[in-house]
Design an enzyme around this catalytic site. Structure first.
Site, PDB file in Angstrom:
ATOM      1  N   HIS A  16       0.867  -1.185   0.000  1.00  0.00           N
ATOM      2  CA  HIS A  16       0.000   0.000   0.000  1.00  0.00           C
ATOM      3  C   HIS A  16       0.899   1.229   0.000  1.00  0.00           C
ATOM      4  CE1 HIS A  16      -3.741  -2.264   0.782  1.00  0.00           C
ATOM      5  NE2 HIS A  16      -2.909  -3.107   1.371  1.00  0.00           N
ATOM      6  N   ARG A  64      -0.330   4.274  -0.622  1.00  0.00           N
ATOM      7  CA  ARG A  64      -1.156   5.367  -0.068  1.00  0.00           C
ATOM      8  C   ARG A  64      -1.287   6.586  -0.975  1.00  0.00           C
ATOM      9  NH1 ARG A  64      -3.425   1.795   3.114  1.00  0.00           N
ATOM     10  NH2 ARG A  64      -2.367   1.358   5.064  1.00  0.00           N
ATOM     11  N   ASN A  71      -6.642   0.916  -2.817  1.00  0.00           N
ATOM     12  CA  ASN A  71      -7.528   1.520  -1.803  1.00  0.00           C
ATOM     13  C   ASN A  71      -6.970   2.866  -1.357  1.00  0.00           C
ATOM     14  OD1 ASN A  71      -5.370   0.317  -0.447  1.00  0.00           O
ATOM     15  ND2 ASN A  71      -6.591  -0.209   1.350  1.00  0.00           N
ATOM     16  N   ASN A  86      -5.228  -6.620   9.238  1.00  0.00           N
ATOM     17  CA  ASN A  86      -6.324  -7.389   8.672  1.00  0.00           C
ATOM     18  C   ASN A  86      -5.816  -8.174   7.467  1.00  0.00           C
ATOM     19  OD1 ASN A  86      -8.872  -8.369   8.230  1.00  0.00           O
ATOM     20  ND2 ASN A  86      -9.642  -6.529   7.246  1.00  0.00           N
ATOM     21  N   ASP A 124       2.155  -7.044   2.375  1.00  0.00           N
ATOM     22  CA  ASP A 124       0.963  -6.240   2.681  1.00  0.00           C
ATOM     23  C   ASP A 124       1.372  -4.985   3.459  1.00  0.00           C
ATOM     24  OD1 ASP A 124      -1.621  -5.335   2.826  1.00  0.00           O
ATOM     25  OD2 ASP A 124      -2.313  -6.831   4.271  1.00  0.00           O
TER      26      ASP A 124
HETATM   27 ZN   LIG Z   1      -3.439  -5.100   1.621  1.00  0.00          ZN
HETATM   28 ZN   LIG Z   2      -6.199  -6.997   2.392  1.00  0.00          ZN
END
Ligand SMILES: [Zn+2]
Ligand SMILES: [Zn+2]
Lengths: 455, 237
Positions: free
Chosen positions: A79, A81, A111, A295, A322
């Site tokens: 990520h 960001r 995301n 998560n 992750d």
């Molecule tokens: Zn992720």
């Molecule tokens: Zn995820």
């Protein structure tokens, strides 16, 4: 489809380097011993017996006796960001952190804010990466518009503009019907669908693994079945449609079993496990340290052992971090209020090496293989130490012990689940796509010179 | 630190505690909806921290006053069979009491609707029951408050059914048993009116104990271990 290169990075000079006397380990190429490796114009020009190569004019020599040279790692799940949350990470800081961790390519999740779900956003990200990224970055736009799970993104157009694949990571595709449509559409546009598996009616407001420790702490639990039921469901849908799916961050034994069953049935599914799920359990959450909140959550020792066994028997294809940076003040709150995620790029190798290779649980060969193969699951080229290949190399001191600190990360964020740990194995230099992307500098409070074993 | 505090106005817990600490308090008593808040706050201030309830995690002074009340009633609670009945999942009182009662040697059973008994709670060393069939075994019945909002997320089918299965009433409460409740009581839900008013009920004694026990806690943190130690007596050889 006529595809453009899904990887983008800022221009960088081609490396002219001779790495002498390094212990070269590339299991796929059958390399496991001391060699000299000469990189000319960013390409591996020669691999020879140690001490036999002389540097051509204008070539830097790196004396790497006692050091390990691996094909550089590829992380299919980070990520960065950007856009919208640059206070946590941006393309420059995120790729710098990746290079410091020995990675030569990373794949960024969508995301962001706004969600990466349209060609203008994808194009602007690729433009930004062409200015800022220290190592090549691939982008996976969302499967559904706004990651809302109700309409497909313009997947064909996104693919034509360089989308590596698609994912709604951070959220599951809750609707089985919607995932089915995306898999049908995959026949037109290609690109693997990477899936964050979590049934929200089961995970609900959970903040940690559901079990003895959540019961003790009075914190709502996330049961393992919230993940495994969706893994099984989506494998079945992928099998029915003949599509390709990649299961992100497996955490539970039941999920490993579901993927093993799907693979045995011939379904085109790959999957990943993270360094934190491979080395930590929900015991680490007892203190309610928010760095341990992610998560899927850290689960039990039985789950951790199943992930390790899955790596060994091939059920789990790769290790992915992750990497999920969050600002200090966002994590400096009570556990239940804290956002989920841990950084991981800079500690990936050292954490797995210290906790799994040194105690003899996993071989170094397997770990190197699982850290490099992730991109190829998404159709990216595999880094190889072979003549004629672009230099994607990471030089590691496997004797150096260092302290993971509160500060001193290349990443903009410090929410690392290994903070406070003494880890062994330090990346000294990374070459990505033919250029030097990283050289070690002071990372932590102290670099401990003595090569002692750590717990 | 809950209603009316600045946390509700969007100020972070940390800033609130730093602001309070600027007044150099000796102690801060903190109640929040979030597990672990008291421990977290202790790292941000020199003041003594008293946890007055952190989310669904713990309520230590309630456990102390409950143990105090029980010892007043029973003398010794070592070996006593204590049933904690109701919504254990959402109860910080239940968690602190499981720990405290066991520490004092009691045998703890939790009982309630299966949807409201947290998975894994047996790791705390307690037994689990889903019906009151064996309730006559209990020396002490500790009923928990049944929150009306548990209805919203379908934790239980209805308060009526809850009461019919789990209510402690005159039929179920034996004369030799002690009845406790952290208050405030929902009469007609977890307890019938008759048992609240019965001699077995220690509920008002708990309220009274709350005052003395919390005084003792404040004394301990303000004048106990933290107080300046008297100069040692001169040692004569
Ligand atoms: Zn992720
Ligand atoms: Zn995820």
């Amino acid at each position: 489809m006529n595809l453009i290169d899904p990887l983008v990075r800022a221009p960088a000079p081609a490396a002219e380097i001779l790495i002498r006397h390094a212990h070269v380990l590339d299991p796929r190429e059958g390399l496991d011993g001391p060699h000299d490796v000469l990189v000319r114009g960013g390409v591996i020009a020669r691999i020879a017996e140690p001490g036999t190569l002389e540097p051509p004019d204008g070539t830097e020599t790196v004396h790497a006796s006692g050091r390990r040279l691996f094909p550089a790692f590829v992380d299919p799940h980070v990520h960065l960001r950007t856009p919208g949350q640059e206070h946590k990470e941006d393309l420059e800081s995120g790729t710098r952190a990746a290079a410091a961790g020995g990675f030569c390519a990373v794949v960024a999740m969508p995301n962001t804010s706004p969600v990466t779900d349209s060609t203008p956003i994808l194009r602007s990200l690729r433009d930004a990466a062409a200015r800022d990224a220290r190592i090549p970055v691939g982008f996976m736009p969302a499967i559904t518009v706004g990651m809302n799970g109700t309409e497909l993104t313009e997947m064909a157009e996104l693919r034509a503009q360089g989308a590596l694949g698609f994912t709604d990571d951070g959220k599951p595709v809750v609707s089985a019907g919607m995932l089915r449509k995306a898999l049908q559409y995959q026949r037109l546009c290609g690109g693997v669908l990477a899936l964050h598996e979590e049934d929200p009616t089961l995970s609900s407001a959970g903040a940690m693994h559901e079990g003895a420790i959540s019961a003790l702490l009075g914190i709502a639990g996330i049961p393992s079945i919230s993940e495994s039921t969706l893994v099984a469901r989506d494998c079945a849908i992928a099998g029915y449609e003949g599509g390709r799916v990649h299961m992100q961050h497996l955490s539970a034994i039941e999920s490993v079993q579901a993927v093993a069953a799907a693979k045995a049935a011939g379904i085109q599914v790959t999957c990943e496990a993270s360094p934190h799920h491979l080395t930590l359990t929900h015991e680490a959450v007892r203190t309610m340290d928010t760095r341990m909140k992610m998560n899927p959550p850290l689960r039990t020792e039985e789950d951790r052992q199943a992930l390790i066994a899955g790596l060994k028997d091939g059920t789990i294809d790769c290790i992915a971090t992750d990497h999920a940076p969050h600002a200090r003040d966002e994590k400096e709150v009570p556990f239940e209020q804290a956002p989920m995620g841990t950084t991981g790029l800079e500690t990936a190798f050292a954490s797995v090496f210290t906790d799994l290779v040194l105690p003899g649980v996993l071989s170094l060969e397997l770990v190197v293989e699982k850290l490099t193969v992730g991109g190829s699951l998404l159709d990216l080229p595999l880094p190889r130490i072979a003549v004629g290949e672009p230099a994607n190399l990471t030089l590691v001191d496997t004797d150096q012990v260092w302290q993971v600190g509160e500060h001193g990360y290349e990443s903009r964020s410090a929410n690392c689940s290994f903070a406070g740990r003494r880890l062994r194995g330090r990346v000294l230099m990374t070459l990505a796509a033919g250029s030097v992307a990283y050289r070690e500098r002071a990372f932590s409070v102290t670099a401990v010179p003595t090569p002692e074993r750590t717990a | 630190m809950s209603s009316g505090s600045s946390v509700e106005k969007g100020e972070s817990l940390k800033d609130t505690v730093l602001t309070l600490s600027a007044h150099r308090p000796d102690a801060i008593v903190i109640r929040t909806p979030w597990a672990g808040s008291a421990e977290l706050v202790a790292g941000w201030t020199d003041a003594a921290i008293v946890n007055a309830g952190d989310g669904k995690h713990e309520h230590p002074t309630q456990a102390l006053l409950d143990v105090y009340t029980l010892r007043q009633r029973l003398g010794d609670i070592n070996g006593a069979k204590i049933w904690i009945v109701g919504d254990v999942l959402h109860s910080r009182v239940a968690r602190s009491n499981i720990l405290a009662f066991q520490k004092m040697g009691a045998l703890v059973t939790v009982c309630g609707p299966p949807t409201l008994i947290p998975r894994g709670i047996e790791a705390m060393g307690c037994d689990i029951r889903y019906s009151l069939t064996d309730l006559p075994d209990a020396d002490v019945i500790y009923a928990l408050r049944m929150q009306h909002e548990r209805m919203d997320q379908a934790w239980i089918p209805s308060l009526r059914e809850y009461a019919s299965v789990y209510q402690i009433n005159g039929r179920r409460l034996l004369p030799r048993q002690v009845l406790m409740h952290p208050g405030p009581v929902n009469r007609g839900v977890e307890l019938s009116g008759e048992v609240v008013d019965s001699p077995q009920a220690a509920i008002l004694a708990q309220v009274q104990a709350g005052v003395v026990v919390r005084m003792a806690v404040l004394y301990e943190v303000l004048a106990g271990a933290r107080a300046p130690q008297p100069a040692p007596e001169p040692q004569l050889a």
